[in-house]
Design an enzyme around this catalytic site. Structure first.
Site, PDB file in Angstrom:
ATOM      1  N   VAL A  64       0.817  -1.220   0.000  1.00  0.00           N
ATOM      2  CA  VAL A  64       0.000   0.000   0.000  1.00  0.00           C
ATOM      3  C   VAL A  64       0.847   1.263   0.000  1.00  0.00           C
ATOM      4  O   VAL A  64       0.355   2.351  -0.288  1.00  0.00           O
ATOM      5  CB  VAL A  64      -0.977   0.054   1.200  1.00  0.00           C
ATOM      6  CG1 VAL A  64      -1.988  -1.070   1.140  1.00  0.00           C
ATOM      7  CG2 VAL A  64      -0.232   0.069   2.526  1.00  0.00           C
ATOM      8  N   ASN A  90      -7.452  -0.465   5.047  1.00  0.00           N
ATOM      9  CA  ASN A  90      -7.277  -1.144   6.342  1.00  0.00           C
ATOM     10  C   ASN A  90      -5.832  -1.514   6.703  1.00  0.00           C
ATOM     11  O   ASN A  90      -5.511  -1.658   7.882  1.00  0.00           O
ATOM     12  CB  ASN A  90      -8.161  -2.402   6.325  1.00  0.00           C
ATOM     13  CG  ASN A  90      -7.811  -3.385   7.428  1.00  0.00           C
ATOM     14  OD1 ASN A  90      -8.178  -3.182   8.585  1.00  0.00           O
ATOM     15  ND2 ASN A  90      -7.075  -4.443   7.084  1.00  0.00           N
ATOM     16  N   SER A 142      -7.430   4.574  14.870  1.00  0.00           N
ATOM     17  CA  SER A 142      -7.226   3.786  16.089  1.00  0.00           C
ATOM     18  C   SER A 142      -7.568   4.683  17.274  1.00  0.00           C
ATOM     19  O   SER A 142      -7.457   5.912  17.178  1.00  0.00           O
ATOM     20  CB  SER A 142      -5.754   3.354  16.189  1.00  0.00           C
ATOM     21  OG  SER A 142      -5.463   2.875  17.491  1.00  0.00           O
ATOM     22  N   TYR A 155       2.880   5.586  15.351  1.00  0.00           N
ATOM     23  CA  TYR A 155       1.533   5.042  15.086  1.00  0.00           C
ATOM     24  C   TYR A 155       0.467   6.102  15.416  1.00  0.00           C
ATOM     25  O   TYR A 155      -0.484   6.300  14.641  1.00  0.00           O
ATOM     26  CB  TYR A 155       1.357   3.790  15.943  1.00  0.00           C
ATOM     27  CG  TYR A 155       0.161   2.935  15.645  1.00  0.00           C
ATOM     28  CD1 TYR A 155       0.181   2.023  14.582  1.00  0.00           C
ATOM     29  CD2 TYR A 155      -0.979   2.991  16.448  1.00  0.00           C
ATOM     30  CE1 TYR A 155      -0.920   1.209  14.329  1.00  0.00           C
ATOM     31  CE2 TYR A 155      -2.069   2.182  16.204  1.00  0.00           C
ATOM     32  CZ  TYR A 155      -2.036   1.289  15.143  1.00  0.00           C
ATOM     33  OH  TYR A 155      -3.124   0.472  14.905  1.00  0.00           O
ATOM     34  N   ALA A 156       0.640   6.792  16.541  1.00  0.00           N
ATOM     35  CA  ALA A 156      -0.332   7.828  16.937  1.00  0.00           C
ATOM     36  C   ALA A 156      -0.354   8.952  15.905  1.00  0.00           C
ATOM     37  O   ALA A 156      -1.429   9.452  15.545  1.00  0.00           O
ATOM     38  CB  ALA A 156       0.015   8.376  18.318  1.00  0.00           C
ATOM     39  N   ALA A 157       0.835   9.320  15.412  1.00  0.00           N
ATOM     40  CA  ALA A 157       0.911  10.397  14.415  1.00  0.00           C
ATOM     41  C   ALA A 157       0.177   9.983  13.143  1.00  0.00           C
ATOM     42  O   ALA A 157      -0.612  10.755  12.570  1.00  0.00           O
ATOM     43  CB  ALA A 157       2.371  10.720  14.101  1.00  0.00           C
ATOM     44  N   LYS A 159      -2.171   7.612  12.785  1.00  0.00           N
ATOM     45  CA  LYS A 159      -3.606   7.363  12.980  1.00  0.00           C
ATOM     46  C   LYS A 159      -4.380   8.665  13.240  1.00  0.00           C
ATOM     47  O   LYS A 159      -5.560   8.768  12.883  1.00  0.00           O
ATOM     48  CB  LYS A 159      -3.821   6.361  14.114  1.00  0.00           C
ATOM     49  CG  LYS A 159      -3.282   4.953  13.793  1.00  0.00           C
ATOM     50  CD  LYS A 159      -3.934   4.336  12.569  1.00  0.00           C
ATOM     51  CE  LYS A 159      -3.599   2.863  12.391  1.00  0.00           C
ATOM     52  NZ  LYS A 159      -4.201   2.301  11.162  1.00  0.00           N
ATOM     53  N   ILE A 188      -7.821  -5.148  19.551  1.00  0.00           N
ATOM     54  CA  ILE A 188      -8.484  -6.223  18.809  1.00  0.00           C
ATOM     55  C   ILE A 188      -7.539  -7.428  18.721  1.00  0.00           C
ATOM     56  O   ILE A 188      -6.344  -7.259  18.434  1.00  0.00           O
ATOM     57  CB  ILE A 188      -8.847  -5.748  17.372  1.00  0.00           C
ATOM     58  CG1 ILE A 188      -9.525  -4.366  17.392  1.00  0.00           C
ATOM     59  CG2 ILE A 188      -9.723  -6.789  16.672  1.00  0.00           C
ATOM     60  CD1 ILE A 188     -10.801  -4.265  18.190  1.00  0.00           C
TER      61      ILE A 188
HETATM   62  P1  NAP Z   1      -2.588  -7.438  11.028  1.00  0.00           P
HETATM   63  O1  NAP Z   1      -3.142  -8.631  11.693  1.00  0.00           O
HETATM   64  O2  NAP Z   1      -1.123  -7.179  11.145  1.00  0.00           O
HETATM   65  O3  NAP Z   1      -3.026  -7.449   9.482  1.00  0.00           O
HETATM   66  C1  NAP Z   1      -2.657  -6.397   8.629  1.00  0.00           C
HETATM   67  C2  NAP Z   1      -2.307  -6.940   7.264  1.00  0.00           C
HETATM   68  O4  NAP Z   1      -1.820  -5.829   6.463  1.00  0.00           O
HETATM   69  C3  NAP Z   1      -1.159  -7.957   7.310  1.00  0.00           C
HETATM   70  O5  NAP Z   1      -1.361  -8.989   6.392  1.00  0.00           O
HETATM   71  C4  NAP Z   1       0.009  -7.076   6.946  1.00  0.00           C
HETATM   72  O6  NAP Z   1       1.161  -7.760   6.504  1.00  0.00           O
HETATM   73  C5  NAP Z   1      -0.599  -6.236   5.861  1.00  0.00           C
HETATM   74  N1  NAP Z   1       0.290  -5.139   5.498  1.00  0.00           N
HETATM   75  C6  NAP Z   1       1.231  -4.545   6.266  1.00  0.00           C
HETATM   76  N2  NAP Z   1       1.906  -3.648   5.554  1.00  0.00           N
HETATM   77  C7  NAP Z   1       1.390  -3.672   4.304  1.00  0.00           C
HETATM   78  C8  NAP Z   1       1.700  -2.991   3.111  1.00  0.00           C
HETATM   79  N3  NAP Z   1       2.695  -2.091   3.049  1.00  0.00           N
HETATM   80  N4  NAP Z   1       0.976  -3.258   2.008  1.00  0.00           N
HETATM   81  C9  NAP Z   1      -0.018  -4.173   2.030  1.00  0.00           C
HETATM   82  N5  NAP Z   1      -0.343  -4.870   3.133  1.00  0.00           N
HETATM   83  C10 NAP Z   1       0.358  -4.631   4.262  1.00  0.00           C
HETATM   84  O7  NAP Z   1      -3.313  -6.117  11.582  1.00  0.00           O
HETATM   85  P2  NAP Z   1      -4.819  -5.917  12.127  1.00  0.00           P
HETATM   86  O8  NAP Z   1      -4.774  -5.988  13.601  1.00  0.00           O
HETATM   87  O9  NAP Z   1      -5.763  -6.731  11.356  1.00  0.00           O
HETATM   88  O10 NAP Z   1      -4.990  -4.357  11.765  1.00  0.00           O
HETATM   89  C11 NAP Z   1      -5.729  -3.882  10.659  1.00  0.00           C
HETATM   90  C12 NAP Z   1      -5.844  -2.378  10.790  1.00  0.00           C
HETATM   91  O11 NAP Z   1      -6.474  -2.059  12.033  1.00  0.00           O
HETATM   92  C13 NAP Z   1      -4.489  -1.657  10.804  1.00  0.00           C
HETATM   93  O12 NAP Z   1      -4.601  -0.415  10.139  1.00  0.00           O
HETATM   94  C14 NAP Z   1      -4.249  -1.415  12.276  1.00  0.00           C
HETATM   95  O13 NAP Z   1      -3.382  -0.328  12.502  1.00  0.00           O
HETATM   96  C15 NAP Z   1      -5.666  -1.146  12.739  1.00  0.00           C
HETATM   97  N6  NAP Z   1      -5.856  -1.314  14.167  1.00  0.00           N
HETATM   98  C16 NAP Z   1      -5.661  -2.542  14.751  1.00  0.00           C
HETATM   99  C17 NAP Z   1      -5.846  -2.656  16.130  1.00  0.00           C
HETATM  100  C18 NAP Z   1      -5.642  -3.968  16.841  1.00  0.00           C
HETATM  101  O14 NAP Z   1      -5.734  -3.965  18.092  1.00  0.00           O
HETATM  102  N7  NAP Z   1      -5.392  -5.077  16.159  1.00  0.00           N
HETATM  103  C19 NAP Z   1      -6.208  -1.538  16.877  1.00  0.00           C
HETATM  104  C20 NAP Z   1      -6.394  -0.322  16.244  1.00  0.00           C
HETATM  105  C21 NAP Z   1      -6.226  -0.224  14.884  1.00  0.00           C
HETATM  106  P3  NAP Z   1       2.341  -8.026   7.617  1.00  0.00           P
HETATM  107  O15 NAP Z   1       1.876  -9.203   8.386  1.00  0.00           O
HETATM  108  O16 NAP Z   1       3.566  -8.248   6.805  1.00  0.00           O
HETATM  109  O17 NAP Z   1       2.466  -6.773   8.446  1.00  0.00           O
END
Ligand code: NAP
Length: 247
Positions: A64, A90, A142, A155-157, A159, A188
């Site tokens: 992305v 996402n 977030s 991350y805060a910056a 988000k 999550i």
């Molecule tokens: P996740 O389990 O790490 O899944 C994210 C997916 O995105 C992974 O497959 C990841 O690959 C992929 N990704 C990372 N960098 C990428 C790139 N440059 N291009 C394309 N794909 C890429 O994360 P999640 O917990 O599902 O989070 C999804 C979203 O929710 C994120 O934006 C995260 O910041 C946000 N969020 C999550 C939480 C939480 O508690 N989980 C809380 C607040 C916000 P890799 O495995 O290689 O990184």
């Protein structure tokens, strides 16, 4: 009729976690899907799961952080279906460190994916949406973007920046039929948070009024609502989905 019958949705970060749950939910609700993620193999597995629910799906490996990956994903949607209705922006990463130890490369890595990636995705998706005069974009922020968090300056910056972009685009593109909203997840249970020590997880859970971590499906449901016609009069909002964590 299913909620997303005939709609085409592009979902980033779809190979696992929240993105995977979103792809499966959208597939079950009738969407045609383009899935974008770094991981071709896991993405193919998720695409198979979506196809098993009857969805027409394109798996598009790429980063992305690269505009060319988004252009390829949008072009694939237009070539197959001649439309793009929904973007779920996402994908995200963490590179945590206390501020005094945070290298600029850690800062840049998170900004590149979590902020610049969202910018690229929206700019690429807007072109067909503007041409059609309709569309819905959901960006992922977030609770950390709202309140900050220890060890997460980068991350805060990013988000918080996503919230600023969401509101700006809602103003710029509302008059042209495009809604732009954000979801702010709390804590999550996904691969992203799997490495958090059990002690911290227990503390976090205790701070949540609903007394549990969120499931990926909790966020997928919020994305689906904001992307659907049920949210037709909602734009520029940040929907917190955190079990009440921020109160
Ligand atoms: P996740 O389990 O790490 O899944 C994210 C997916 O995105 C992974 O497959 C990841 O690959 C992929 N990704 C990372 N960098 C990428 C790139 N440059 N291009 C394309 N794909 C890429 O994360 P999640 O917990 O599902 O989070 C999804 C979203 O929710 C994120 O934006 C995260 O910041 C946000 N969020 C999550 C939480 C939480 O508690 N989980 C809380 C607040 C916000 P890799 O495995 O290689 O990184």
């Amino acid at each position: 009729m299913k909620r997303f019958t005939d709609r085409v949705a592009l979902i980033s970060g779809a190979a696992q976690g929240i993105g995977e749950a979103t792809a499966l939910l959208f597939a079950a609700q009738g969407a045609r899907l383009v899935l974008l993620d770094l991981h071709a193999e896991s993405l193919a597995r998720v695409a198979e799961g979506c196809a098993a629910q009857g969805a027409d799906v394109i798996a598009q490996p790429g980063s992305v952080a690269e505009r060319s990956a988004w252009d390829a994903a949008v072009a694939a949607a237009l070539a197959r279906w001649q439309r793009l209705d929904i973007l779920i922006n996402n994908a995200g990463i963490t590179r945590d460190a206390r501020f005094e130890h945070m290298g600029v490369e850690q800062f840049d890595a998170v900004i590149d994916v979590n902020l610049r990636g969202v910018f690229h995705g929206a700019q690429a998706a807007l072109q067909p949406m503007l041409a059609a005069g309709r569309g819905a974009i959901v960006n992922t922020s977030s609770v950390v973007g709202l309140h900050g968090n220890f060890g997460q300056t980068n991350y805060a910056a990013a988000k918080a920046g996503v919230i600023g972009m969401t509101k700006t685009w809602a103003r710029e593109f509302g008059p042209r039929g495009i809604r732009v909203n954000a979801v702010a997840p709390g804590f999550i249970a996904t691969p992203m948070t799997a490495a958090v020590p059990a002690k911290v997880t227990e503390k976090m859970t205790a701070a949540v009024p609903l007394q549990r971590l969120g499931a990926p499906e909790d966020i997928a449901n919020a994305y689906a609502f904001l992307a659907s016609d049920e949210a037709a009069y909602i734009t520029g909002t940040v929907l917190e989905v955190s079990g009440g964590l921020s109160m």
